[in-house]
Write a protein that holds these residues in place. Structure first.
Motif, PDB file in Angstrom:
ATOM      1  N   ILE A   1      -5.363  40.917  51.353  1.00 23.15           N
ATOM      2  CA  ILE A   1      -6.042  41.878  51.838  1.00 23.15           C
ATOM      3  C   ILE A   1      -7.364  41.515  52.877  1.00 23.15           C
ATOM      4  O   ILE A   1      -7.282  42.001  54.090  1.00 23.15           O
ATOM      5  N   THR A   2      -8.093  40.396  52.280  1.00 21.96           N
ATOM      6  CA  THR A   2      -9.105  40.031  53.280  1.00 21.96           C
ATOM      7  C   THR A   2      -8.702  39.306  54.550  1.00 21.96           C
ATOM      8  O   THR A   2      -9.219  39.539  55.525  1.00 21.96           O
ATOM      9  N   GLY A   3      -7.523  38.667  54.290  1.00 17.13           N
ATOM     10  CA  GLY A   3      -7.018  37.805  55.403  1.00 17.13           C
ATOM     11  C   GLY A   3      -6.410  38.784  56.605  1.00 17.13           C
ATOM     12  O   GLY A   3      -6.671  38.539  57.937  1.00 17.13           O
ATOM     13  N   TYR A   4      -5.576  39.625  56.307  1.00 20.09           N
ATOM     14  CA  TYR A   4      -5.137  40.573  57.120  1.00 20.09           C
ATOM     15  C   TYR A   4      -6.152  41.556  57.801  1.00 20.09           C
ATOM     16  O   TYR A   4      -6.039  41.701  58.814  1.00 20.09           O
ATOM     17  N   THR A   5      -7.252  41.975  56.827  1.00 18.72           N
ATOM     18  CA  THR A   5      -8.227  42.659  57.592  1.00 18.72           C
ATOM     19  C   THR A   5      -9.040  42.041  58.613  1.00 18.72           C
ATOM     20  O   THR A   5      -9.373  42.637  59.699  1.00 18.72           O
ATOM     21  N   GLU A   6      -9.168  40.829  58.234  1.00 17.80           N
ATOM     22  CA  GLU A   6     -10.072  40.117  59.317  1.00 17.80           C
ATOM     23  C   GLU A   6      -9.166  39.732  60.525  1.00 17.80           C
ATOM     24  O   GLU A   6      -9.705  39.740  61.857  1.00 17.80           O
ATOM     25  N   MET A   7      -7.971  39.446  60.328  1.00 16.03           N
ATOM     26  CA  MET A   7      -7.047  39.598  61.508  1.00 16.03           C
ATOM     27  C   MET A   7      -7.095  40.787  62.392  1.00 16.03           C
ATOM     28  O   MET A   7      -7.192  40.526  63.671  1.00 16.03           O
ATOM     29  N   LEU A   8      -6.874  41.828  61.755  1.00 18.41           N
ATOM     30  CA  LEU A   8      -7.148  43.090  62.291  1.00 18.41           C
ATOM     31  C   LEU A   8      -8.567  43.096  63.176  1.00 18.41           C
ATOM     32  O   LEU A   8      -8.705  43.745  64.205  1.00 18.41           O
ATOM     33  N   TYR A   9      -9.609  42.963  62.352  1.00 19.55           N
ATOM     34  CA  TYR A   9     -11.004  42.962  62.768  1.00 19.55           C
ATOM     35  C   TYR A   9     -11.072  42.184  64.021  1.00 19.55           C
ATOM     36  O   TYR A   9     -11.646  42.341  65.023  1.00 19.55           O
ATOM     37  N   ASP A  10     -10.457  40.865  63.944  1.00 14.21           N
ATOM     38  CA  ASP A  10     -10.548  40.048  65.282  1.00 14.21           C
ATOM     39  C   ASP A  10      -9.445  40.183  66.323  1.00 14.21           C
ATOM     40  O   ASP A  10      -9.707  39.683  67.666  1.00 14.21           O
ATOM     41  N   GLY A  11      -8.885  41.461  66.347  1.00 11.87           N
ATOM     42  CA  GLY A  11      -8.048  41.960  67.290  1.00 11.87           C
ATOM     43  C   GLY A  11      -6.729  41.225  67.440  1.00 11.87           C
ATOM     44  O   GLY A  11      -6.043  41.118  68.437  1.00 11.87           O
ATOM     45  N   ALA A  12      -6.050  40.678  66.321  1.00 13.30           N
ATOM     46  CA  ALA A  12      -5.084  39.949  66.508  1.00 13.30           C
ATOM     47  C   ALA A  12      -3.864  40.690  66.599  1.00 13.30           C
ATOM     48  O   ALA A  12      -2.651  40.381  67.263  1.00 13.30           O
ATOM     49  N   TYR A  13      -3.721  41.996  66.091  1.00 16.46           N
ATOM     50  CA  TYR A  13      -2.877  42.976  66.467  1.00 16.46           C
ATOM     51  C   TYR A  13      -3.126  44.038  67.478  1.00 16.46           C
ATOM     52  O   TYR A  13      -2.688  44.991  67.442  1.00 16.46           O
TER      53      TYR A  13
END
Length: 684
Positions: free
Chosen positions: A441-453
């Motif tokens: 959860i933390t990894g995917y949330t940080e990717m979303l937070y950084d604009g990866a998607y």
């Protein structure tokens, strides 16, 4: 019948009959024993040299030897049973009468066989009936002397040997007297001493098993004999004739005393009535008087109140009327005797302890009585017994209830321990299983937070920010659970190295900033100028500081002050965190370090937390060899103090560290957006 068979049958007959007569008291018991003694002496005198008993090719025994050994065995049994000087006089009288009669009969037989013209149809050798009068007199003297020797040795053993060794005294005395008899016989007859003693030892050995059997099976009688001394110096002081004369004189005085007795009978009756009133005044105690045959002679008021019987119903009856047969058997088994009430009572008196008896009451209820039995002795003789006891039924019922309650409490404790074990296993399993999904959860949330998607709107960024913060809280909770699990299983594993406690505190500023985001709190920090170095695990010390500050922040709602201070003194580093929060109620103060503990007030105010913070602090401090203390005033605040041993003692120069002062500023009041500005620049 072979020689050995004849020998065995003779010993069984000579020793078995006295044991049989001693089995139970009866009116003819001593009459049978005296008759047996007379038979043994007569047999030894008449048939002593008439035939031989071949044992082996080289060993031949005379029946007179067996007869005398049987006489001495029976005399010992009779004396122990009688335990009275009059019995001893009777045994000596029997020996005198038989010896004298034997001397007369032999003289008559010898005269008849040698008389001119006397018929001798059976061809009896006249020499058989020839007995030297001196030899007969000497034999009688030997019998007297050896009987007195038996008594003297037994009395000596009774005075000087403990009860445990008296069982060996009887066979030892028997062997010694038989050897003396063999020695004296050899001296008179002129036979070799060695051969005579060998024969006596063999005969003695044949009677030792019956003697040991008597001592072992008739223990109450033997113990009664041992408890009563026999003063042999009085053996000849009282004879039958003086007693008869005394009785005749007494009978002549009866008429004169009768009137006096009538006058005094009234006063005696008053005395007896007084004694009965004394016994009956013990209304809470059972007092039952018994005669020597264990028949009830008095039944006091306490016994009537408990058991419901009247004196008219029980007096004159045996004690068995009040005691169930199974209860007698139970106590007999416990005392190691047969199910005879007299034996059980005798053993209980010899032990001298109270025993709990269930007694028979009129209403078919069996109350439990703690009972003792005491002998009543007058003029050296047992004239009765007194049974005293108290009702312990209620006490035993309470004790049984207590044991039942303790058993239930133990079962409940076992169940609680099992539930605690299951809970620990569940917490451990859940904690390990949560780490993987939390990390995902933390990894995917940080990717979303950084604009990866893709680009996010401000609202989406704010939502992800909340997700990350709560995920971090959940991860912290799981880490806390895993730390506690490791502490319970073994000492906390620590990677020891020199660590500056001030650097640890500086390293927590970003986490502290996140804690106080949106809060109106004032921090005050005081650190020494010199390093405060401890031998510790940096990660564990980080967790210690963060948990202390987190508790202070959470439990200081609204406006408040949190003060952190580090001092090095006397080889110890002192870390203090004080807040002005809600504090802890007095009734909860002893539970603050317990796992998962949260006060009722914290729950009512919905203050977030797991109740693990101070438990982890205590575990980390203990792992570093330090101590943690807690002080709190409800409604005013809490102070937690940690002491850790120093590696290199620093000077206690209490100043505000410039780096931390710069980092703790107005952001505390404005959201900590840019750091920890100057709002905390003042020292504690």
């Amino acid at each position: 019948m072979e020689g050995v068979g004849l020998l065995v049958c003779s010993v069984l007959l000579y020793a078995g009959l006295p044991l049989l007569y001693a089995l139970r008291r009866s009116r003819v018991q001593f009459l049978l024993l005296y008759a047996h003694l007379a038979g043994m002496l007569a047999f030894g005198s008449v048939l002593g040299g008439l035939y031989h008993v071949p044992v082996t090719a080289d060993l031949v025994l005379l029946p007179g030897e067996l007869g005398y050994a049987g006489f001495l065995f029976a005399a010992l049994v009779t004396i122990v049973l009688g335990r009275d000087l009059q019995v001893i006089r009777n045994v000596l009288a029997v020996a005198t009468a038989v010896t004298t009669l034997g001397l007369v009969l032999f003289a008559l037989a010898r005269a008849a066989l040698t008389a001119p013209g006397a018929a001798n149809p059976y061809g009896i050798n006249p020499a058989y009936a020839y007995q030297e009068p001196v030899a007969v007199v000497l034999f009688a003297a030997f019998v007297f002397g050896e009987l007195l020797l038996v008594l003297a040795m037994l009395e000596l053993a009774k005075r000087h040997l403990p009860r445990a060794l008296m069982g060996l005294a009887y066979p030892a005395v028997y062997v010694a007297v038989m050897l003396v008899h063999g020695l004296l016989t050899s001296l008179i007859s002129g036979q070799p001493v060695g051969a005579e003693l060998v024969d006596k030892l063999i005969v003695t050995a044949l009677f030792l098993p019956p003697l040991l059997l008597f001592v072992g099976l008739y223990r109450p009688v033997v113990h009664a004999f041992e408890d009563r001394p026999l003063h042999l110096r009085h053996l000849l002081s009282t004879s039958r004739d003086p007693l008869i004369e005394e009785l005749e004189r007494a009978s002549s005085q009866l008429a004169e005393q009768r009137s006096l007795a009538l006058a005094t009978s009234a006063s005696v009756g008053r005395v007896n009535a007084t004694v009965e009133r004394i016994l009956d005044s013990a209304t809470n105690t059972i007092l039952i008087a018994l005669d020597t045959e264990l028949r009830i002679t008095h039944f006091n008021v306490g016994a009537q109140a408990l058991l419901g019987w009247t004196p008219q119903e029980v007096c004159g009856q045996g004690l068995e009327v009040l005691l169930p047969a199974e209860e007698i058997a139970r106590h007999a088994s416990a005392l190691g005797t047969g199910p005879d009430l007299a034996d059980v009572v005798s053993l209980q008196m010899s032990v001298g302890a109270r025993r709990d008896w269930q007694m028979i009451a009129r209403d078919d209820v069996c109350p439990t009585v703690s009972m003792s039995v005491t002998e009543v002795i007058a003029d050296g003789h047992v004239v009765g017994h007194v049974l005293s006891g108290e009702d312990v039924t209620s006490r035993l019922r309470v004790e049984t209830a207590m044991m039942t309650a303790l058993s239930r409490e133990h079962d409940a404790l076992v169940r609680l321990q099992e539930a605690d074990r299951v809970k620990q296993e569940l917490v451990s399993t859940v904690s390990h299983e949560l780490r993987t999904p939390i990390a995902s959860i933390t990894g995917y949330t940080e990717m979303l937070y950084d604009g990866a998607y893709g680009q996010l709107s401000p609202e989406q960024v704010a939502a992800l920010d909340r997700v990350l913060r709560n995920t971090a809280r959940l991860e912290q909770l799981v880490d806390d659970l895993l730390v506690l699990e490791r502490v319970e299983q073994a000492p906390l594993p620590l990677l020891r190295e020199p660590v500056d406690l001030c650097d640890v505190i500086r390293g927590t500023k970003s986490i502290v900033a996140e804690m106080v985001r949106g809060r109106d709190l004032k921090f005050s920090v005081s650190l020494p100028a010199n390093p405060v170095v401890v031998d510790g695990d940096r990660a564990a010390l980080d967790r210690l500081v963060i948990n202390l500050l987190s508790n202070a922040v959470k439990f200081t709602p609204g406006r408040g002050t949190i003060a952190l201070r580090v001092v090095a003194d006397a080889g110890q580093a002192w870390l203090t965190v004080a807040d002005t929060g809600i504090g802890v109620p007095v009734e909860d103060a002893d539970q603050v370090f317990a796992r998962f503990f949260r006060s009722n007030e914290a729950n009512a105010l919905a203050i977030p937390g797991s109740g693990l913070g101070l438990s982890i602090v205590q575990a980390v401090v203990a792992g570093h060899g330090g101590e943690v203390s807690f002080a709190s005033t409800h409604g005013e605040g809490t102070t937690v103090t940690v002491s850790l041993p120093l590696t290199a003692v620093a000077h206690d120069t209490t100043t505000v560290h410039p780096g931390l002062t710069t980092g703790l500023g107005t952001g505390v009041r404005t959201g900590l957006g840019e750091g920890l500005g100057t709002g905390m620049g003042t020292a504690v």
